[in-house]
Design a protein around this motif. Structure first.
Motif, PDB file in Angstrom:
ATOM      1  N   GLY A  31     -38.085 -42.149  28.876  1.00 53.24           N
ATOM      2  CA  GLY A  31     -38.732 -41.046  28.180  1.00 53.24           C
ATOM      3  C   GLY A  31     -38.025 -40.602  26.925  1.00 53.24           C
ATOM      4  N   THR A  32     -36.862 -41.184  26.654  1.00 55.89           N
ATOM      5  CA  THR A  32     -36.131 -40.774  25.451  1.00 55.89           C
ATOM      6  C   THR A  32     -35.852 -41.959  24.553  1.00 55.89           C
ATOM      7  N   ILE A  33     -36.690 -42.987  24.608  1.00 58.79           N
ATOM      8  CA  ILE A  33     -36.470 -44.171  23.789  1.00 58.79           C
ATOM      9  C   ILE A  33     -36.473 -43.763  22.314  1.00 58.79           C
ATOM     10  N   ASP A  34     -35.432 -44.153  21.625  1.00 60.13           N
ATOM     11  CA  ASP A  34     -35.267 -43.800  20.216  1.00 60.13           C
ATOM     12  C   ASP A  34     -35.282 -45.082  19.406  1.00 60.13           C
ATOM     13  N   ASN A  35     -36.331 -45.296  18.655  1.00 62.17           N
ATOM     14  CA  ASN A  35     -36.453 -46.494  17.832  1.00 62.17           C
ATOM     15  C   ASN A  35     -36.020 -46.249  16.404  1.00 62.17           C
ATOM     16  N   GLY A  36     -35.344 -45.142  16.184  1.00 60.85           N
ATOM     17  CA  GLY A  36     -34.894 -44.817  14.850  1.00 60.85           C
ATOM     18  C   GLY A  36     -33.713 -45.666  14.422  1.00 60.85           C
ATOM     19  N   PRO A  37     -33.198 -45.406  13.247  1.00 65.08           N
ATOM     20  CA  PRO A  37     -32.083 -46.202  12.736  1.00 65.08           C
ATOM     21  C   PRO A  37     -30.806 -45.985  13.545  1.00 65.08           C
ATOM     22  N   VAL A  38     -29.886 -46.905  13.394  1.00 61.30           N
ATOM     23  CA  VAL A  38     -28.581 -46.843  14.045  1.00 61.30           C
ATOM     24  C   VAL A  38     -27.550 -46.477  12.983  1.00 61.30           C
ATOM     25  N   PHE A  39     -26.614 -45.617  13.353  1.00 66.89           N
ATOM     26  CA  PHE A  39     -25.627 -45.110  12.404  1.00 66.89           C
ATOM     27  C   PHE A  39     -24.236 -45.609  12.766  1.00 66.89           C
ATOM     28  N   PHE A  40     -23.460 -45.879  11.720  1.00 67.43           N
ATOM     29  CA  PHE A  40     -22.092 -46.359  11.886  1.00 67.43           C
ATOM     30  C   PHE A  40     -21.155 -45.544  10.989  1.00 67.43           C
ATOM     31  N   SER A  41     -19.940 -45.324  11.470  1.00 62.85           N
ATOM     32  CA  SER A  41     -18.851 -44.833  10.617  1.00 62.85           C
ATOM     33  C   SER A  41     -18.080 -46.045  10.120  1.00 62.85           C
ATOM     34  N   CYS A  42     -17.968 -46.174   8.808  1.00 58.54           N
ATOM     35  CA  CYS A  42     -17.363 -47.366   8.214  1.00 58.54           C
ATOM     36  C   CYS A  42     -16.186 -46.982   7.333  1.00 58.54           C
ATOM     37  N   HIS A  86     -27.398 -36.338  22.610  1.00 57.77           N
ATOM     38  CA  HIS A  86     -28.835 -36.065  22.622  1.00 57.77           C
ATOM     39  C   HIS A  86     -29.110 -34.614  22.985  1.00 57.77           C
ATOM     40  N   PHE A  87     -28.349 -34.073  23.925  1.00 61.57           N
ATOM     41  CA  PHE A  87     -28.550 -32.663  24.275  1.00 61.57           C
ATOM     42  C   PHE A  87     -28.225 -31.765  23.087  1.00 61.57           C
ATOM     43  N   ALA A  88     -27.108 -32.044  22.416  1.00 63.21           N
ATOM     44  CA  ALA A  88     -26.728 -31.219  21.264  1.00 63.21           C
ATOM     45  C   ALA A  88     -27.750 -31.348  20.145  1.00 63.21           C
ATOM     46  N   ARG A  89     -28.214 -32.552  19.875  1.00 61.73           N
ATOM     47  CA  ARG A  89     -29.211 -32.750  18.823  1.00 61.73           C
ATOM     48  C   ARG A  89     -30.525 -32.091  19.187  1.00 61.73           C
ATOM     49  N   GLY A  90     -30.895 -32.130  20.454  1.00 68.63           N
ATOM     50  CA  GLY A  90     -32.157 -31.553  20.881  1.00 68.63           C
ATOM     51  C   GLY A  90     -32.227 -30.045  20.730  1.00 68.63           C
ATOM     52  N   GLN A  91     -31.089 -29.398  20.586  1.00 71.95           N
ATOM     53  CA  GLN A  91     -31.084 -27.951  20.398  1.00 71.95           C
ATOM     54  C   GLN A  91     -31.554 -27.553  19.005  1.00 71.95           C
ATOM     55  N   THR A  92     -31.373 -28.410  18.040  1.00 71.17           N
ATOM     56  CA  THR A  92     -31.707 -28.052  16.659  1.00 71.17           C
ATOM     57  C   THR A  92     -32.759 -28.963  16.032  1.00 71.17           C
ATOM     58  N   TYR A  93     -33.052 -30.099  16.667  1.00 69.76           N
ATOM     59  CA  TYR A  93     -34.037 -31.028  16.112  1.00 69.76           C
ATOM     60  C   TYR A  93     -34.973 -31.483  17.224  1.00 69.76           C
ATOM     61  N   HIS A  94     -36.206 -31.821  16.848  1.00 67.32           N
ATOM     62  CA  HIS A  94     -37.142 -32.412  17.791  1.00 67.32           C
ATOM     63  C   HIS A  94     -37.914 -33.520  17.090  1.00 67.32           C
ATOM     64  N   LEU A  95     -38.386 -34.440  17.884  1.00 72.00           N
ATOM     65  CA  LEU A  95     -39.012 -35.652  17.365  1.00 72.00           C
ATOM     66  C   LEU A  95     -40.483 -35.385  17.073  1.00 72.00           C
ATOM     67  N   VAL A  96     -40.886 -35.609  15.834  1.00 74.54           N
ATOM     68  CA  VAL A  96     -42.271 -35.429  15.408  1.00 74.54           C
ATOM     69  C   VAL A  96     -42.684 -36.665  14.617  1.00 74.54           C
ATOM     70  N   HIS A  97     -43.618 -37.420  15.168  1.00 74.25           N
ATOM     71  CA  HIS A  97     -44.126 -38.629  14.500  1.00 74.25           C
ATOM     72  C   HIS A  97     -42.990 -39.573  14.116  1.00 74.25           C
ATOM     73  N   GLY A  98     -42.060 -39.744  15.027  1.00 72.87           N
ATOM     74  CA  GLY A  98     -40.986 -40.691  14.803  1.00 72.87           C
ATOM     75  C   GLY A  98     -39.850 -40.202  13.936  1.00 72.87           C
ATOM     76  N   GLN A  99     -39.910 -38.942  13.506  1.00 72.15           N
ATOM     77  CA  GLN A  99     -38.838 -38.379  12.683  1.00 72.15           C
ATOM     78  C   GLN A  99     -38.317 -37.098  13.332  1.00 72.15           C
ATOM     79  N   TYR A 100     -37.022 -36.887  13.173  1.00 73.76           N
ATOM     80  CA  TYR A 100     -36.418 -35.686  13.735  1.00 73.76           C
ATOM     81  C   TYR A 100     -36.541 -34.541  12.729  1.00 73.76           C
ATOM     82  N   ILE A 101     -37.219 -33.477  13.162  1.00 71.47           N
ATOM     83  CA  ILE A 101     -37.475 -32.309  12.338  1.00 71.47           C
ATOM     84  C   ILE A 101     -36.686 -31.138  12.887  1.00 71.47           C
ATOM     85  N   ARG A 102     -36.157 -30.337  11.996  1.00 71.88           N
ATOM     86  CA  ARG A 102     -35.353 -29.202  12.430  1.00 71.88           C
ATOM     87  C   ARG A 102     -36.228 -28.152  13.117  1.00 71.88           C
ATOM     88  N   ARG A 103     -35.753 -27.645  14.237  1.00 68.88           N
ATOM     89  CA  ARG A 103     -36.458 -26.600  14.964  1.00 68.88           C
ATOM     90  C   ARG A 103     -36.284 -25.257  14.257  1.00 68.88           C
TER      91      ARG A 103
END
Length: 1497
Positions: A867-878, A192-209
């Motif tokens: 404060g960081t609840i993420d209701n977005g999709p879940v990702f898997f490596s398959c 989450h820290f690494a993602r937060g450096q380049t993306y931020h949550l806007v209306h439920g979607q992560y947008i690039r900073r």
């Protein structure tokens, strides 16, 4: 996964007596860790297979105990293990109370380090084998579930250290960890820290900073926290109280449990600022500037006394003055390092321990600079004749020379560094742990650069410096008088013109001085590389008959390990397999087989006795010719010739198949074509395409198509039960020759699709090519173990061979989009899996939380902080393969499914795709290939030798027959089992081999001039350049088709880096990482893979732009900083000129052209005003003329120098072809390129490279560009080409053309033709290399599109501003006049809009001028046919037909031509009138203006 019976089959070398840890016990260890650490079950199963595969692979060629210990040494405890290096650098207890003692007493520090080494070795040796396996399992389980944290190897070492310490307090009855605890509580917060450096949550979607790199705490910044023990000690826990609790204060065994509550936001900070600035060039490459600027100063001042002493007025220049001025070269060198040091402060944090070192360096440099300045000040202004002045000047010159040499040789990172600080040692361990060049490698590296600089310094002194002196003296001493004063500027511009010209001349000469070094580097690099190739036996010095005659012996010696009695049989089976493979690929005809295959000798009873060698192996057979063996200049000839030639070189002895290390071929895939559809190959791509893909392929591969048709007809006749010799009318065969089939049955259409796919750049071609490894292993094992056919039934033998091949070789495709494939893409993927059941596909699955089970959904949400609840999709490596069951939606059910902390694609894509899938790779080695590569059976047969490059030859025991024997290894170990943990000794162990490169053959060569140019560049860099770079320690990793040491690379950050934009060229960072961390990088000449390259003008330039912008990002990176400031001089120069130096050379070429024209403008103005003939003194002793002939001579020499720098770029390819293919082929290829106007394209590419680097370094914007790998047969419109290249080249070319026009009118000599050709290429290349550009009807339609483009408001705009105003508000305000709505941006936007209108006018005028120049060419008879021959290199009989249009389409096109054709002519007359009418109307006044102009001067 833990099934004992199946595991015994999967790991046969571990299922033997006396294994250190049995499989059942190993399975219990993994289950124990799953229970107590909360690893995912699928991760545990995956890593269990991963580790056991590694152990089984090593146990094939050593005892199981040594296999375990050596693997533990490579990962954890050995001298070169990254964990051990990290432990000694960042964890060893060198406390602050000892630091002052260590700095003052180096010997005490050495004693402490030696004692620590002994303690470490004792600890490693005292471990039980089970403890070693436990540590390996724990480390790999952390790595397997770390996701994007795998980019941070020292972070993983830190996590492993804490997890390993926790084992001391674990008991079997300890409470279990929550499910998925490791992912949820430890990995996810860091993610989450690494993602937060380049993306931020806007209306439920992560947008690039919108952040540049210097404001992003990236993976490297996070990782470098764990390089410093003091920084680790500052890690504190989140607490509601004001009292800080530090992790170090907690007992070591309990620290792991506190990881979820560490305040990571407060812990991480920037450790290097990737600020966009040209000063990076001074900081990273200061020694390059010192070498050139100081030497240039010495040359110029030693030969140009007139610059600082007027001998005409004062007499001969005093010697002390001259020595002092020359000695200021030392001050120049000091100034360069001072600038570099000041810039270094800008890129490092102020609290960095390096800041104190930089301050010390700056103080010493300032003192040395003051000494130089003081000495020169005294001599120039006070005393320049006495003995004291002579002594001072001599001392100054000597000091300057010494300082220059020191600053040029010693890396700036090592300058004035006193004592050894613990933080410095830690940084050195990860950034300057370079492997040492040994023996002739070091000698060759030093010799190469001695040759370069000796030739450079001699040539520049005698050819440039001495000849430049007279020209500069002429211009610098000129005094212009009699200038008519201007009312505003007076006469100062006229008086200053000689000085301005002199400054411009010096700048041009300096640029040529820089360019000259690169010229000599190319020459000597090519000479050394060709010499190395001849030494290795890779040349045409041996005739093709002799080469093939020796091939059977070479095959036996270098490919097989069969016993002597089976020599001929082994060679015959190998050779026949190769020939039959080529026949099945339709490269050979049935007639060719008679000359190429081994045949049995029948006796009188009809049975076979013995074998007769093919005629090609018989040196005495005078009847055989190349044409009888294979088609002339065909793919078969090339492949067989290289196979024979490569085996004549040095090839390491091969492993036996059972002893072969397990390896994986790893290919990332996004949206590349898997298999061409029938629609794609038999229908035209669009209205601008004149040929179908199948028709074009038939023209390119005519003989292969005929072989394919003949084979297809034979199959059809067999199926229809018709005899092959039966009567058939010719027209019945037309469908076969047209589309490859007569029946529309799927099996026939699929054959045509496969034939076309194998000749395009498709994933199917890549997979089918590299699956030859499995086939090769089966062939080799069958040949070397003939008893197999006697032991089992044929089907059992084949099954055993299939298991063995799959056991040793895996093919993994990281198919990122598999879960989102269209039905067509999924069908193609299914065909791949049906053809190659062992093919493994890793993909990313995205699942909505609502579709998960309730228990799973709670696990997903439970770990999130408030404060960081993420209701977005879940990702898997398959992971899937051909054995996985099909689901109702047509997809496959994954056999492994590992949840990720979030979306793994945070960067540009490719590196993240590789990173998520690499956990599914198996074995000790990886081969990275792209989805546009190919491999061949004959090359796959040599795969066993390539892995010998990673291990010393004497490290493997041999049997009496010279082959490697597992049994022999188990009973007679030559190396002590525990020596692998020794950290020091009288003979240090060699650095591990991290990467072994292989040659590339660009199979897209000869597909037109552009494809051949791109192929030539790739061939030159991939073979000739890398050959010598690997020898002298300068080769890096370029992605394909390199073999990687999987253990080394995965424990040091992986196979690429992934910060968005910064790591656009992701592969090269893995190479720099390997080089900095102690790995060796080698290159093999005996193995080659196929590689496709871009074929169209735009696709090639897109790739060029991607490489250029990626280089701009590399210049900002910390890797360039570390390498540039710490590499030894010879390796630094190799690194610079092979990587950033190439792009800097392109920038300097373009800049030198523009600067040279400015210089000629100034010189031409002076020459026009002051004629150079009849120079006499007037009665007032005023010079009324100026003899500029020395300046003209210098201008001619300079043009010649610029031309030579450009022309020399063709030398490497020519010599490469000359060495391997002979004089005729090399000359023919060069001539074809020149006749096809390739020099114009080369100039344009140089400009695109330069523009890409410059724009990125200034403004950023680097991004991945999908270049497209199809055949470039489509015609692009004028508008598309203009809009694409206007800012990159057309504007620059137009400006340069107007300057050149003025220069040509003022000063003309034939050398300027080169500049006119250069300007023409910058402006007209996009249109010259556009297919069917000069078809008159298409040209007129282009003009219509051009006008429509303007009408729709699409003029090209090149204004760089911030984006505060979305939704086209500025354009709306321009047309409706409501500027107040823009607020405080109104004035700015109004000014910018006026600038845009200026650009609109520029585009309108420039576009028309280009069209006017191109228009006359359209009237040349047969111009389209001639143009197509130049572009596509197709014979007239195979030319592409004109477009076939319907009557309605033809009528519409005719109407448009008749409408816009006259309009174009009218515009031409209008533009012409704007030029000629004023000339005619004002002709009487021009004479008056000319007279006034003459009087003005």
């Amino acid at each position: 996964m833990f099934n004992t019976t199946s595991n015994h089959q999967r790991y046969p070398n571990w299922h033997v007596d006396h294994v250190p840890v049995p499989l059942t016990q190993a399975a219990l260890i993994f289950q124990y860790f799953e229970h107590h650490y909360g690893f995912q079950h699928d991760n545990v199963c995956n890593i269990f297979d991963h580790l056991l595969t590694l152990l089984d692979s090593r146990a094939a060629r050593m005892t199981p105990a040594k296999a375990l210990r050596s693997l533990h040494a490579d990962y954890i405890g050995g001298e070169h293990a990254n964990y051990r290096i990290w432990y000694f650098a960042a964890q060893l207890d060198l406390d602050t109370n000892r630091s002052s003692h260590l700095r003052s007493n180096a010997s005490a520090a050495d004693q402490l380090m030696n004692q620590a080494n002994k303690d470490w070795q004792a600890l490693m040796v005292s471990m039980s084998d089970q403890q070693r396996l436990e540590q390996l399992a724990l480390y790999l389980l952390i790595w397997g579930e770390a996701a994007t944290l795998r980019y941070m190897p020292e972070l993983l070492c830190f996590l492993f250290r804490l997890a390993n310490d926790r084992r001391d307090i674990l008991r079997p009855y300890s409470p279990p960890a929550p499910p998925n605890a490791f992912l949820d509580h430890i990995v996810t917060p860091l993610y989450h820290f690494a993602r937060g450096q380049t993306y931020h949550l806007v209306h439920g979607q992560y947008i690039r900073r919108e952040r540049d790199h210097n404001k992003i705490i990236g993976y490297d910044d996070m990782n470098q926290l764990f390089w410093d023990r003091r920084a680790i000690a500052k890690l504190k826990l989140r607490s509601e109280s004001s009292l800080s609790i530090f992790l170090k204060d907690i007992p070591s065994a309990e620290r792991y449990d506190k990881l979820p509550v560490i305040d990571w936001d407060a812990a991480f900070h920037k450790t290097f600022y990737e600020t966009r600035s040209w000063l990076h060039l001074f900081t990273n490459f200061s020694r390059f500037w010192v070498l050139h600027l100081a030497t240039f100063w010495y040359y110029m001042t030693a030969n140009m006394n007139f610059l600082y002493y007027d001998a005409r007025l004062k007499g001969k220049s005093p010697l002390p003055l001259k020595l002092s001025v020359v000695g200021l070269g030392g001050l120049v060198a000091i100034a360069v390092i001072i600038i570099a040091t000041l810039a270094e402060f800008k890129y490092l944090p102020r609290h960095s321990p390096v800041s104190k070192i930089l301050s010390t360096r700056l103080a010493i440099l300032s003192f040395l600079a003051a000494l130089h300045a003081g000495a020169s000040f005294y001599i120039i202004y006070y005393d320049n004749h006495s003995l004291l002045a002579l002594i001072i000047s001599c001392c100054q010159l000597g000091l300057g020379a010494i300082v220059t040499l020191v600053l040029a040789i010693v890396p700036s990172g090592h300058l004035f560094r006193f004592g050894r600080h613990h933080r410095h040692l830690a940084t050195q361990a990860f950034t300057a742990h370079f492997s040492q060049l040994q023996g002739d490698d070091r000698f060759m590296s030093v010799l190469l650069w001695l040759c370069v600089f000796v030739c450079k310094f001699l040539e520049t002194y005698f050819f440039q410096a001495l000849s430049f002196s007279e020209a500069v003296e002429t211009m610098a001493t000129a005094r212009l008088h009699g200038c008519r004063p201007d009312p505003w500027m007076k006469d100062w511009l006229c008086v200053l013109m000689p000085k301005i010209s002199t400054i411009l001349m010096f700048m041009v000469e300096l640029l040529l001085f820089f360019l000259d070094t690169y010229l000599w580097y190319v020459i000597w690099n090519t000479v050394f590389s060709v010499s190395q190739a001849m030494r290795l036996g890779i040349s045409i010095m041996t005739s093709w008959r002799t080469m093939f005659a020796r091939l059977p012996e070479h095959m036996y010696e270098k490919i097989t390990t069969a016993a002597d009695p089976l020599k001929k049989m082994a060679c015959s089976q190998l050779w026949n397999a190769i020939i039959i493979s080529m026949y099945r690929e339709h490269l050979l005809s049935i007639n060719n087989l008679q000359w190429l295959m081994y045949k049995g000798n029948p006796d009188q009873r009809g049975s076979t006795r013995g074998l007769s060698a093919p005629a090609i192996f018989d040196l005495n057979n005078k009847d055989i010719t190349k044409e009888s063996c294979f088609p002339t200049n065909s793919e078969a000839e090339r492949r067989l010739s290289f196979f024979a030639q490569s085996l004549a070189s040095e090839v390491p002895a091969p492993y036996s198949v059972p002893d072969l290390p397990t390896f994986t071929v790893f290919t990332p895939h996004y949206a590349e074509k898997m298999l061409l559809s029938l629609r794609e190959i038999i229908r035209e791509e669009d209205s601008t395409t004149r040929v179908t893909l199948l028709e074009y392929l038939k023209r390119l591969h005519h003989a292969e198509w005929l072989h394919f048709v003949k084979d297809t007809k034979f199959l059809a006749e067999e199926e229809e039960d018709h005899p092959a010799s039966g009567y058939k009318h010719d027209k019945d065969d037309l469908p076969f020759y047209c589309i490859g089939f007569k029946s529309s049955a799927p099996e026939y259409t699929l054959r045509t699709r496969v034939w076309a796919s194998l000749r395009a750049q498709t994933l199917y071609r890549t997979v089918s090519g590299f699956m030859n490894y499995a086939r090769a292993l089966k062939i080799l094992h069958r040949i070397e173990h003939p008893e197999l056919s006697e032991m089992d039934q044929p089907q059992d033998t084949e099954a055993r061979l299939d298991r063995l091949a799959h056991h040793k070789f895996r093919f993994l495709v990281a198919m990122q989009r598999y879960a989102r494939f269209t039905d067509e893409e999924n069908d193609n993927c299914e065909y791949l899996l049906s053809e190659f059941p062992h093919l493994e596909i890793a993909y990313i699955e995205e699942v909505a939380q609502s579709s998960l089970k309730a228990s799973q959904r709670r696990q997903v949400d439970a770990h999130l902080n408030p404060g960081t609840i993420d209701n977005g999709p879940v990702f898997f490596s398959c992971l899937i393969d051909g054995s996985c069951a099909k689901l109702p939606n047509g997809r496959r059910k994954p056999k492994c499914r590992i949840r990720l902390p979030g979306n793994p694609i945070l960067g540009d894509g490719k590196s993240d795709n590789q990173n998520h899938a690499i956990i599914f790779a198996r074995g000790e080695y990886l081969q990275l290939v792209d989805a546009n590569q190919d491999n061949y059976l004959e090359e796959a047969l040599k795969i066993r030798s390539i892995f010998r490059e990673f291990e010393p030859e004497d490290s493997m025991p041999k049997d009496a027959d010279g082959s490697s024997s597992s049994l022999h290894a188990r009973t007679h170990d030559l190396i002590d089992d525990y020596a692998m943990y020794a950290l020091s000794g009288p003979k240090p162990s060699a650095a591990p081999v991290a990467i072994v490169g292989a040659r590339e053959y660009i199979f897209s060569e000869n597909i037109g001039v552009l494809g051949d140019i791109a192929a030539g560049k790739e061939q030159t860099f991939g073979t000739l350049t890398q050959r010598i770079m690997a020898k002298i320690g300068g080769r890096l990793h370029y992605g394909h088709p390199d073999f990687l040491n999987a253990v080394f690379m995965t424990s040091r950050g992986g196979v690429s880096k992934a910060q968005r934009g910064l790591h656009l060229n992701e592969d090269i960072y893995a190479g720099m990482n390997a080089l900095s961390r102690g790995g060796r990088i080698k290159h093999s000449e005996y193995l080659q893979c196929g590689k496709g390259r871009d074929l169209g003008f735009c696709s090639i330039l897109n790739f060029t732009t991607k490489i250029g912008t990626g280089t701009g990002e590399q210049l900002l990176s910390r890797e360039y900083y570390y390498l540039g400031t710490q590499l030894p001089l010879d390796r630094f120069l190799t690194f610079y000129y092979a990587h950033p130096g190439f792009h800097m050379n392109n920038i300097m070429i373009i800049f030198s052209i523009q600067l040279f024209l400015f210089c000629m403008t100034a010189v031409g103005t002076i020459a026009l005003a002051f004629p150079s003939t009849n120079c006499v003194l007037s009665l007032t002793n005023t010079v009324t003329c100026l003899d500029v002939s020395p300046v003209y001579d210098w201008l001619r020499r300079s043009i010649l120098s610029i031309f030579m720098v450009f022309f020399i770029s063709f030398l490497p390819l020519f010599l490469q072809e000359l060495t391997e293919k002979g004089t005729a082929r090399s000359v023919l290829r060069l001539v074809k390129q020149f006749v096809s106007l390739s020099p114009l394209f080369e100039v344009f590419v140089t400009q695109i490279y330069a523009n890409a680097v410059l724009s990125n370094l200034s403004f950023g914007g680097a991004r991945y560009i999908a270049t497209g790998r199809g055949f470039a047969t489509s015609r692009l419109s004028f508008v598309q080409l203009y809009a694409r290249f206007a800012n990159a080249s057309l504007y620059f070319g137009a400006r340069t053309m107007f300057i050149l026009l003025f220069v040509s009118l003022m000063v003309w000599f034939p050398h300027l033709i080169y500049f006119w050709a250069t300007v023409a290429s910058l402006v007209f290349s996009p249109f010259i290399f556009n297919p069917h550009q000069f078809v008159l009807s298409e040209f007129i339609l282009d003009y219509r599109r051009f006008l429509c483009w303007f009408i729709h408001g699409n003029a090209f705009v090149a204004i760089f501003i911030t984006r505060e105003l979305p939704n086209d508000d500025c354009n709306r305000a321009w047309w409706n006049g409501r500027w107040k709505k823009l607020g405080r941006y109104a004035l700015r936007e109004y000014v910018v809009k006026i600038m845009e209108m200026s650009v609109f006018t520029t585009d309108f005028v420039l576009g028309h001028l280009i069209l006017f120049v191109l228009f006359p060419v359209t009237w040349i008879p047969f111009i389209d046919r001639l143009h197509s021959i130049i572009l596509f290199w197709l014979r007239p009989s195979k030319q592409i037909r004109p477009s076939i249009l319907s009557t309605k389409q033809q009528q519409e096109r005719t109407r448009m031509v008749l409408l816009f054709g006259p309009l174009f002519v009218f515009m031409f007359l209008l533009f012409a009138s704007c030029v000629f009418v004023p000339l005619h109307f004002f002709k009487p006044r021009l004479a008056t203006y000319a007279f006034t102009f003459d009087r003005y001067f």
